[in-house]
Motif scaffolding. Structure first.
Motif, PDB file in Angstrom:
ATOM      1  N   LEU A  78      -3.756  -8.749 -18.705  1.00 59.81           N
ATOM      2  CA  LEU A  78      -3.956  -7.307 -18.692  1.00 59.81           C
ATOM      3  C   LEU A  78      -2.695  -6.621 -18.755  1.00 59.81           C
ATOM      4  O   LEU A  78      -1.895  -6.629 -17.714  1.00 59.81           O
ATOM      5  N   ARG A  79      -2.508  -5.672 -19.619  1.00 64.35           N
ATOM      6  CA  ARG A  79      -1.381  -4.890 -19.620  1.00 64.35           C
ATOM      7  C   ARG A  79      -1.635  -3.316 -19.605  1.00 64.35           C
ATOM      8  O   ARG A  79      -2.878  -3.094 -19.734  1.00 64.35           O
ATOM      9  N   GLY A  80      -0.735  -2.455 -19.249  1.00 62.12           N
ATOM     10  CA  GLY A  80      -1.129  -1.221 -19.269  1.00 62.12           C
ATOM     11  C   GLY A  80      -1.844  -0.641 -17.905  1.00 62.12           C
ATOM     12  O   GLY A  80      -2.154   0.814 -17.924  1.00 62.12           O
ATOM     13  N   GLY A  81      -1.918  -1.344 -16.962  1.00 63.54           N
ATOM     14  CA  GLY A  81      -2.545  -1.120 -15.600  1.00 63.54           C
ATOM     15  C   GLY A  81      -1.601  -0.052 -14.842  1.00 63.54           C
ATOM     16  O   GLY A  81      -0.467  -0.060 -15.198  1.00 63.54           O
ATOM     17  N   HIS A  82      -2.391   0.940 -14.116  1.00 64.22           N
ATOM     18  CA  HIS A  82      -1.361   1.792 -13.650  1.00 64.22           C
ATOM     19  C   HIS A  82      -1.332   1.509 -11.905  1.00 64.22           C
ATOM     20  O   HIS A  82      -2.403   1.399 -11.101  1.00 64.22           O
ATOM     21  N   VAL A  83      -0.218   1.732 -11.335  1.00 59.93           N
ATOM     22  CA  VAL A  83      -0.031   1.652  -9.998  1.00 59.93           C
ATOM     23  C   VAL A  83       0.335   2.930  -9.512  1.00 59.93           C
ATOM     24  O   VAL A  83       1.127   3.848 -10.028  1.00 59.93           O
ATOM     25  N   ILE A  84      -0.470   3.451  -8.846  1.00 63.03           N
ATOM     26  CA  ILE A  84      -0.394   5.116  -8.355  1.00 63.03           C
ATOM     27  C   ILE A  84      -0.154   4.995  -6.831  1.00 63.03           C
ATOM     28  O   ILE A  84      -0.848   4.783  -6.067  1.00 63.03           O
ATOM     29  N   MET A  85       1.066   5.756  -6.404  1.00 64.23           N
ATOM     30  CA  MET A  85       1.551   5.707  -5.136  1.00 64.23           C
ATOM     31  C   MET A  85       0.952   7.204  -4.333  1.00 64.23           C
ATOM     32  O   MET A  85       1.307   8.316  -5.106  1.00 64.23           O
ATOM     33  N   LEU A  86      -0.021   7.316  -3.769  1.00 60.19           N
ATOM     34  CA  LEU A  86      -0.800   8.577  -3.219  1.00 60.19           C
ATOM     35  C   LEU A  86       0.022   9.235  -2.092  1.00 60.19           C
ATOM     36  O   LEU A  86      -0.470  10.228  -2.130  1.00 60.19           O
ATOM     37  N   ASN A  87       1.050   8.562  -1.633  1.00 56.85           N
ATOM     38  CA  ASN A  87       1.686   9.318  -0.543  1.00 56.85           C
ATOM     39  C   ASN A  87       2.854   9.950  -1.335  1.00 56.85           C
ATOM     40  O   ASN A  87       3.785   9.244  -1.841  1.00 56.85           O
ATOM     41  N   PRO A  88       3.067  11.452  -1.068  1.00 55.10           N
ATOM     42  CA  PRO A  88       4.218  12.009  -1.728  1.00 55.10           C
ATOM     43  C   PRO A  88       5.606  11.587  -1.228  1.00 55.10           C
ATOM     44  O   PRO A  88       5.576  11.211   0.085  1.00 55.10           O
ATOM     45  N   PRO A  89       6.706  11.556  -1.857  1.00 49.57           N
ATOM     46  CA  PRO A  89       7.829  11.082  -1.113  1.00 49.57           C
ATOM     47  C   PRO A  89       8.313  12.101  -0.167  1.00 49.57           C
ATOM     48  O   PRO A  89       8.071  13.321  -0.208  1.00 49.57           O
ATOM     49  N   THR A  91       7.281  11.953   2.911  1.00 51.09           N
ATOM     50  CA  THR A  91       6.038  11.903   3.898  1.00 51.09           C
ATOM     51  C   THR A  91       6.145  10.632   4.823  1.00 51.09           C
ATOM     52  O   THR A  91       6.587   9.547   4.347  1.00 51.09           O
ATOM     53  N   LEU A  92       5.220  10.556   5.793  1.00 52.27           N
ATOM     54  CA  LEU A  92       5.448   9.602   6.830  1.00 52.27           C
ATOM     55  C   LEU A  92       5.321   8.148   6.235  1.00 52.27           C
ATOM     56  O   LEU A  92       6.038   7.365   6.450  1.00 52.27           O
ATOM     57  N   ASP A  93       4.145   8.069   5.337  1.00 54.38           N
ATOM     58  CA  ASP A  93       3.879   6.673   4.835  1.00 54.38           C
ATOM     59  C   ASP A  93       4.254   6.256   3.480  1.00 54.38           C
ATOM     60  O   ASP A  93       3.993   5.317   2.789  1.00 54.38           O
ATOM     61  N   TYR A  94       5.286   7.317   3.002  1.00 57.67           N
ATOM     62  CA  TYR A  94       5.639   6.839   1.512  1.00 57.67           C
ATOM     63  C   TYR A  94       6.451   5.589   1.306  1.00 57.67           C
ATOM     64  O   TYR A  94       6.201   4.784   0.601  1.00 57.67           O
ATOM     65  N   GLU A  95       7.349   5.344   2.289  1.00 59.17           N
ATOM     66  CA  GLU A  95       8.203   4.158   2.051  1.00 59.17           C
ATOM     67  C   GLU A  95       7.179   2.914   2.070  1.00 59.17           C
ATOM     68  O   GLU A  95       7.564   1.929   1.512  1.00 59.17           O
ATOM     69  N   ALA A  96       6.276   2.894   3.115  1.00 59.96           N
ATOM     70  CA  ALA A  96       5.434   1.628   2.854  1.00 59.96           C
ATOM     71  C   ALA A  96       4.510   1.424   1.766  1.00 59.96           C
ATOM     72  O   ALA A  96       4.315   0.445   1.197  1.00 59.96           O
ATOM     73  N   THR A  97       4.126   2.784   1.097  1.00 62.44           N
ATOM     74  CA  THR A  97       3.503   2.666   0.076  1.00 62.44           C
ATOM     75  C   THR A  97       4.362   2.311  -1.346  1.00 62.44           C
ATOM     76  O   THR A  97       3.934   1.497  -2.244  1.00 62.44           O
ATOM     77  N   LYS A  98       5.459   2.755  -1.317  1.00 66.01           N
ATOM     78  CA  LYS A  98       6.529   2.474  -2.182  1.00 66.01           C
ATOM     79  C   LYS A  98       6.835   0.914  -2.025  1.00 66.01           C
ATOM     80  O   LYS A  98       6.969   0.326  -3.263  1.00 66.01           O
ATOM     81  N   THR A  99       7.100   0.513  -1.094  1.00 65.90           N
ATOM     82  CA  THR A  99       7.398  -1.053  -0.619  1.00 65.90           C
ATOM     83  C   THR A  99       6.356  -1.781  -1.312  1.00 65.90           C
ATOM     84  O   THR A  99       6.410  -2.878  -2.124  1.00 65.90           O
ATOM     85  N   GLN A 100       4.817  -1.282  -1.339  1.00 66.11           N
ATOM     86  CA  GLN A 100       3.794  -2.179  -1.911  1.00 66.11           C
ATOM     87  C   GLN A 100       3.968  -2.033  -3.497  1.00 66.11           C
ATOM     88  O   GLN A 100       3.747  -3.038  -4.009  1.00 66.11           O
ATOM     89  N   ALA A 101       4.260  -0.797  -3.921  1.00 65.67           N
ATOM     90  CA  ALA A 101       4.222  -0.977  -5.342  1.00 65.67           C
ATOM     91  C   ALA A 101       5.362  -1.301  -5.953  1.00 65.67           C
ATOM     92  O   ALA A 101       5.083  -2.204  -7.010  1.00 65.67           O
ATOM     93  N   LEU A 102       6.596  -1.497  -5.354  1.00 65.48           N
ATOM     94  CA  LEU A 102       7.483  -2.353  -5.762  1.00 65.48           C
ATOM     95  C   LEU A 102       7.392  -3.833  -5.886  1.00 65.48           C
ATOM     96  O   LEU A 102       7.605  -4.739  -7.068  1.00 65.48           O
ATOM     97  N   HIS A 103       6.649  -4.384  -4.987  1.00 68.68           N
ATOM     98  CA  HIS A 103       6.093  -5.713  -4.855  1.00 68.68           C
ATOM     99  C   HIS A 103       5.214  -5.718  -6.114  1.00 68.68           C
ATOM    100  O   HIS A 103       5.103  -7.000  -6.641  1.00 68.68           O
TER     101      HIS A 103
END
Length: 285
Positions: A78-89, A91-103
């Protein structure tokens, strides 16, 4: 019609939330105080597992990480799926969310798009990390308006072929209008074939959320789907309200089989009743 998978990440966890329920900063604290009330335990605090800066009404919280879902979708091609980071840059949990997205991007290079706080300054890093496209939202759609100057800058920076516009809309006064700021502010921009033509000059695809039904699995917005089905432009992925195979039938019918679809809370992967494999077979049929 293609099935486009989703990986929504909030506070470092893969989740499905109710559309329009996300609150950040002061809004989160106010929402929690209203939930508990003065003098009650938890007044001024956040729910278990949430940060002080971001809360949301959750439909599902996965025990699996984002990389697991990326590998899962990669296995099925499956291609074209979207990864959405719901914590804005910032904010407290953005880095944890970004790390998951990069993985997730590392697990499936070239197979996933990424959105959430995308700007010309950070877009290149996400593309280098493996994203096929970046998805733009608040950088372009904010404060109740469309910032065309920002759209042009981002499109020029990453290239039109690597940009997806996340167009969220709600119904008001007999028409669908683009909404901004967590879907709370209406713009004066009515969703129309003319508007889609104008925006398509800057982007390779659209991800269009029917915000009134997003996360509710209560049925699709047939009026919006009909409008999108009448447009013969770039690829469009519809998101919002799909809760049954009857909804997929309507989407295929009213969208003239031109629209792709994402299914979130209703999918069995996220605690819903629609079997993932059956959804794939339906969309491929």
């Amino acid at each position: 019609m293609e099935f486009r998978p989703c990986i929504d990440i909030h506070n470092g966890k893969v989740k499905q939330i109710v559309g329009g329920s996300l609150k950040d900063g002061a809004g989160a604290a106010q929402a929690e105080q209203m939930r508990c009330g003065p003098g009650q335990r938890g007044y001024g605090q956040t729910p278990a597992g949430a940060s002080a800066e971001s809360i949301a009404q959750e439909n599902f919280v996965s025990e699996q990480d984002a990389a697991y879902f990326a590998e899962f979708y990669k296995k099925d091609g499956l291609r074209g799926g979207h990864v959405i980071m719901l914590n804005p840059p910032g904010t407290l949990d953005y880095e944890a969310t970004k790390t998951q997205a990069l993985h997730a991007l590392t697990q499936y290079p070239g197979g996933l798009q990424i959105g959430g706080g995308i700007t010309p300054e950070n877009a290149g890093a996400f593309l280098e990390a493996g994203a096929s496209h970046v998805i733009v939202t608040s950088y372009v759609f904010k404060d109740g308006r469309i910032y065309y100057e920002n759209l042009r800058r981002l499109s020029d920076t990453v290239g039109r072929k690597r940009l997806v516009l996340d167009v969220s809309c709600r119904w008001r006064d007999g028409a669908y209008y683009i909404v901004t700021d967590r879907w709370q502010k209406f713009t004066n921009e009515q969703v129309s074939l003319k508007l889609l033509d104008a925006l398509a000059d800057f982007a390779d695809e659209f991800l269009i959320h029917a915000a009134d039904v997003e996360g509710r699995a209560s049925g699709i917005e047939t009026g919006l789907v009909q409008l999108l089905g009448d447009w013969d432009g770039c690829p469009v992925t519809y998101a919002g309200g799909v809760g049954s195979f009857a909804d997929l039938e309507e989407l295929k019918k009213y969208g003239k089989n031109r629209l792709h679809v994402t299914v979130g809370s209703a999918l069995d992967l996220f605690g819903g009743t629609m079997a993932y494999q059956e959804v794939l077979e339906f969309c491929r049929g």
